[in-house]
Design an enzyme around this catalytic site. Structure first.
Site, PDB file in Angstrom:
ATOM      1  N   ASN A 261      57.338  -9.722  89.777  1.00 59.31           N
ATOM      2  CA  ASN A 261      56.529  -9.737  90.994  1.00 59.31           C
ATOM      3  C   ASN A 261      55.027  -9.621  90.686  1.00 59.31           C
ATOM      4  O   ASN A 261      54.597  -9.856  89.566  1.00 59.31           O
ATOM      5  CB  ASN A 261      56.995  -8.685  91.992  1.00 59.31           C
ATOM      6  CG  ASN A 261      56.818  -9.184  93.411  1.00 59.31           C
ATOM      7  OD1 ASN A 261      55.727  -9.074  93.956  1.00 59.31           O
ATOM      8  ND2 ASN A 261      57.832  -9.783  93.974  1.00 59.31           N
ATOM      9  N   ARG A 262      54.247  -9.235  91.710  1.00 57.53           N
ATOM     10  CA  ARG A 262      52.786  -9.383  91.597  1.00 57.53           C
ATOM     11  C   ARG A 262      52.080  -8.115  91.140  1.00 57.53           C
ATOM     12  O   ARG A 262      52.494  -7.007  91.493  1.00 57.53           O
ATOM     13  CB  ARG A 262      52.213  -9.815  92.950  1.00 57.53           C
ATOM     14  CG  ARG A 262      52.661 -11.195  93.342  1.00 57.53           C
ATOM     15  CD  ARG A 262      52.263 -11.559  94.758  1.00 57.53           C
ATOM     16  NE  ARG A 262      52.712 -12.929  95.031  1.00 57.53           N
ATOM     17  CZ  ARG A 262      53.966 -13.254  95.332  1.00 57.53           C
ATOM     18  NH1 ARG A 262      54.895 -12.336  95.435  1.00 57.53           N
ATOM     19  NH2 ARG A 262      54.292 -14.523  95.531  1.00 57.53           N
TER      20      ARG A 262
ATOM     21  N   HIS B  55      66.106 -13.700  88.457  1.00 55.06           N
ATOM     22  CA  HIS B  55      65.597 -14.506  89.566  1.00 55.06           C
ATOM     23  C   HIS B  55      66.584 -15.603  89.980  1.00 55.06           C
ATOM     24  O   HIS B  55      66.197 -16.764  90.157  1.00 55.06           O
ATOM     25  CB  HIS B  55      64.247 -15.100  89.161  1.00 55.06           C
ATOM     26  CG  HIS B  55      63.312 -15.281  90.304  1.00 55.06           C
ATOM     27  ND1 HIS B  55      63.464 -16.279  91.227  1.00 55.06           N
ATOM     28  CD2 HIS B  55      62.219 -14.591  90.684  1.00 55.06           C
ATOM     29  CE1 HIS B  55      62.482 -16.205  92.103  1.00 55.06           C
ATOM     30  NE2 HIS B  55      61.710 -15.182  91.808  1.00 55.06           N
ATOM     31  N   SER B  56      67.866 -15.234  90.144  1.00 53.63           N
ATOM     32  CA  SER B  56      68.856 -16.214  90.614  1.00 53.63           C
ATOM     33  C   SER B  56      68.701 -16.433  92.112  1.00 53.63           C
ATOM     34  O   SER B  56      68.482 -15.496  92.872  1.00 53.63           O
ATOM     35  CB  SER B  56      70.275 -15.717  90.323  1.00 53.63           C
ATOM     36  OG  SER B  56      70.516 -15.772  88.941  1.00 53.63           O
ATOM     37  N   TYR B  57      68.846 -17.693  92.505  1.00 48.24           N
ATOM     38  CA  TYR B  57      68.781 -18.076  93.921  1.00 48.24           C
ATOM     39  C   TYR B  57      70.207 -18.370  94.382  1.00 48.24           C
ATOM     40  O   TYR B  57      70.835 -19.306  93.891  1.00 48.24           O
ATOM     41  CB  TYR B  57      67.973 -19.354  94.097  1.00 48.24           C
ATOM     42  CG  TYR B  57      66.482 -19.267  93.873  1.00 48.24           C
ATOM     43  CD1 TYR B  57      65.947 -19.141  92.598  1.00 48.24           C
ATOM     44  CD2 TYR B  57      65.601 -19.384  94.939  1.00 48.24           C
ATOM     45  CE1 TYR B  57      64.568 -19.106  92.399  1.00 48.24           C
ATOM     46  CE2 TYR B  57      64.218 -19.361  94.746  1.00 48.24           C
ATOM     47  CZ  TYR B  57      63.716 -19.220  93.469  1.00 48.24           C
ATOM     48  OH  TYR B  57      62.359 -19.194  93.275  1.00 48.24           O
TER      49      TYR B  57
ATOM     50  N   ASP C  88      59.958 -12.280 101.873  1.00 50.71           N
ATOM     51  CA  ASP C  88      59.496 -12.277 100.476  1.00 50.71           C
ATOM     52  C   ASP C  88      58.926 -10.880 100.259  1.00 50.71           C
ATOM     53  O   ASP C  88      57.740 -10.696 100.044  1.00 50.71           O
ATOM     54  CB  ASP C  88      58.433 -13.370 100.282  1.00 50.71           C
ATOM     55  CG  ASP C  88      58.120 -13.637  98.810  1.00 50.71           C
ATOM     56  OD1 ASP C  88      58.574 -12.855  97.966  1.00 50.71           O
ATOM     57  OD2 ASP C  88      57.413 -14.623  98.536  1.00 50.71           O
TER      58      ASP C  88
ATOM     59  N   GLU D 245      66.272  -9.627  93.941  1.00 57.77           N
ATOM     60  CA  GLU D 245      65.658  -9.232  92.667  1.00 57.77           C
ATOM     61  C   GLU D 245      65.547  -7.715  92.620  1.00 57.77           C
ATOM     62  O   GLU D 245      64.645  -7.138  93.225  1.00 57.77           O
ATOM     63  CB  GLU D 245      64.263  -9.857  92.552  1.00 57.77           C
ATOM     64  CG  GLU D 245      64.252 -11.363  92.726  1.00 57.77           C
ATOM     65  CD  GLU D 245      62.866 -11.904  93.055  1.00 57.77           C
ATOM     66  OE1 GLU D 245      61.905 -11.593  92.337  1.00 57.77           O
ATOM     67  OE2 GLU D 245      62.728 -12.625  94.049  1.00 57.77           O
TER      68      GLU D 245
ATOM     69  N   HIS E 172      55.185 -12.426  87.942  1.00 63.91           N
ATOM     70  CA  HIS E 172      56.359 -12.632  87.087  1.00 63.91           C
ATOM     71  C   HIS E 172      56.035 -12.741  85.598  1.00 63.91           C
ATOM     72  O   HIS E 172      56.552 -13.625  84.893  1.00 63.91           O
ATOM     73  CB  HIS E 172      57.127 -13.875  87.543  1.00 63.91           C
ATOM     74  CG  HIS E 172      57.805 -13.732  88.873  1.00 63.91           C
ATOM     75  ND1 HIS E 172      58.158 -12.514  89.416  1.00 63.91           N
ATOM     76  CD2 HIS E 172      58.192 -14.661  89.802  1.00 63.91           C
ATOM     77  CE1 HIS E 172      58.751 -12.693  90.596  1.00 63.91           C
ATOM     78  NE2 HIS E 172      58.770 -13.984  90.850  1.00 63.91           N
TER      79      HIS E 172
HETATM   80  C1  BGC Z   1      58.195 -14.260  94.742  1.00 63.43           C
HETATM   81  C2  BGC Z   1      57.775 -15.436  95.572  1.00 63.43           C
HETATM   82  C3  BGC Z   1      57.585 -16.612  94.672  1.00 63.43           C
HETATM   83  C4  BGC Z   1      58.887 -16.844  93.936  1.00 63.43           C
HETATM   84  C5  BGC Z   1      58.878 -17.990  92.977  1.00 63.43           C
HETATM   85  C6  BGC Z   1      59.503 -14.616  94.137  1.00 63.43           C
HETATM   86  O1  BGC Z   1      60.043 -13.558  93.422  1.00 63.43           O
HETATM   87  O2  BGC Z   1      58.267 -13.068  95.474  1.00 63.43           O
HETATM   88  O3  BGC Z   1      56.611 -15.151  96.302  1.00 63.43           O
HETATM   89  O4  BGC Z   1      57.176 -17.744  95.387  1.00 63.43           O
HETATM   90  O5  BGC Z   1      59.290 -15.700  93.275  1.00 63.43           O
HETATM   91  O6  BGC Z   1      57.772 -18.085  92.247  1.00 63.43           O
END
Ligand code: BGC
Length: 351
Positions: free
Chosen positions: A80-81, A179-181, A251, A316, A106
């Site tokens: 994350n950020r 980061h699995s979708y 998010d 996540e 990330h």
């Molecule tokens: C973030 C999103 C981002 C994504 C893919 C996520 O974990 O929170 O804001 O766009 O990852 O980059």
């Protein structure tokens, strides 16, 4: 049953990337790549016994290298950020790579999602694969040599467990995740809105318009962020709520509270297929991302499936984003005397 492997692709520097398949006695299969220690496929049955792949990913290594989105990868050193990519540790200022608006996201320019990890495999009935990577001191601007291993195990009861272990030789910061979708109807399904989600989280973190937490740890009560009773993801996602508007959907970090034990914190249910995914963890929070920017036309998913916004959801597990810049947040500092060690389990079943 067991573990098999095939060549997946070659990087521009000549290194080979391998695809590993873990399979259990029920025919459940999980495919993983040593590039990014990535989950590429998870095949699980629906209520009629029909299998589908419930995570998004790509057919080619080129897509994993060049597309954004961090499909299925391990994220590190810090998921994350981090606000403006800046933090201070023991009086020393650090500046990290800026790759998301004004912020660091990330792990930076070449995060753990872009590394080729070493591999060890173990087990037959409950196959495991251990990915390890040594991140050199100063990599992406972070202090300390960080030794990381991520162990994926596919159990006989259709659970994929992910155990993250790390140690450092200098005080540093760490916040690893996967980061699995997911879409339990299959990654090629039309929407994530009809999935029901339960989260054992009474708090969430509001953010500014660059998705940096404001510092407030806010009660979910009476907000679209209340998943303490299971509800459809789509029920409130379009509400006129500033936090949802900033993020174009969910998010956000949801805070469970601390637990030393691995406990159930989330459940995702797709009533069409009957598939259920329970999430157990000993992490204090989860970042829920409803794929609001999954729209990259250049990089279709496996089988040429077009990317579409809000067709997938990431769960996540993590410490709170930007924790290093907030005294009231969770602790992401790792000392040389400590071992970072946590586990998240995604368990699949049907209703
Ligand atoms: C973030 C999103 C981002 C994504 C893919 C996520 O974990 O929170 O804001 O766009 O990852 O980059």
């Amino acid at each position: 049953m067991g573990i098999s492997k095939v060549f997946f692709g070659k990087l521009s520097d000549g290194r080979s990337v391998t695809e590993y398949t873990l399979e259990n006695k029920n025919g459940v299969k999980v495919k993983l790549l040593d590039y990014g220690a990535t989950v590429k496929e998870i095949h699980v049955p629906d209520r009629n016994g029909n299998f589908a792949d419930v995570v998004a990913g790509y057919d080619s290594l080129d897509s994993y290298v060049n597309a954004d989105g961090y499909q299925g990868a391990v994220i590190g050193r810090v998921g994350n950020r981090i606000c403006k990519g800046k933090f201070t540790l023991d009086g020393k200022d650090y500046s990290l790579f800026i790759n998301n608006g004004p912020n660091h996201l990330h792990g930076g320019e070449f995060g753990f999602n872009s590394k080729v990890w070493d591999v060890d495999t173990v087990g037959e009935d409950e196959p495991s694969i251990i990915f390890s990577y040594i991140s050199p001191d100063g990599e992406e601007g972070y202090p300390g040599t960080l030794k990381v291993s991520v162990k994926y195990t596919l159990s006989s009861d259709n659970a994929l467990s992910i155990n993250y272990v790390a140690s450092t030789d200098k005080k540093t910061i760490v916040n690893l995740t996967n980061h699995s979708y997911f879409n339990l109807g299959g990654y090629d399904s039309e929407s994530i809105h009809s999935h029901e989600l339960f989260l054992d989280a009474e708090y969430y973190l509001p953010t500014d318009d660059t998705l940096i937490p404001t510092g407030e740890i806010k009660s979910v009560k009476g907000t679209p962020f209340d998943f303490t009773t299971s509800k459809e993801i789509g029920r409130d996602i379009l509400s006129n709520n500033q936090d949802l508007i900033f993020a174009r959907g969910y998010d956000h970090c949801f805070y469970f509270g601390e637990s030393e034990n691995i406990v159930k914190r989330a459940e995702l249910y797709d009533k069409n297929s009957g598939r259920v995914m329970e999430m157990f963890t000993d992490q204090p929070a989860v970042h829920i991302y409803t794929g609001n920017y999954v729209n990259n036309e250049e990089y279709p998913f496996k089988g040429g499936v077009a990317q579409e916004e809000q067709t997938l959801v990431c769960l996540e597990t993590e410490k709170m984003p930007d924790s290093i810049n907030h005294d009231n947040f969770t602790n992401v500092i790792l000392e040389p005397s400590e071992v970072y060690d946590y586990t998240t389990i995604f368990k699949f079943s049907v209703k």
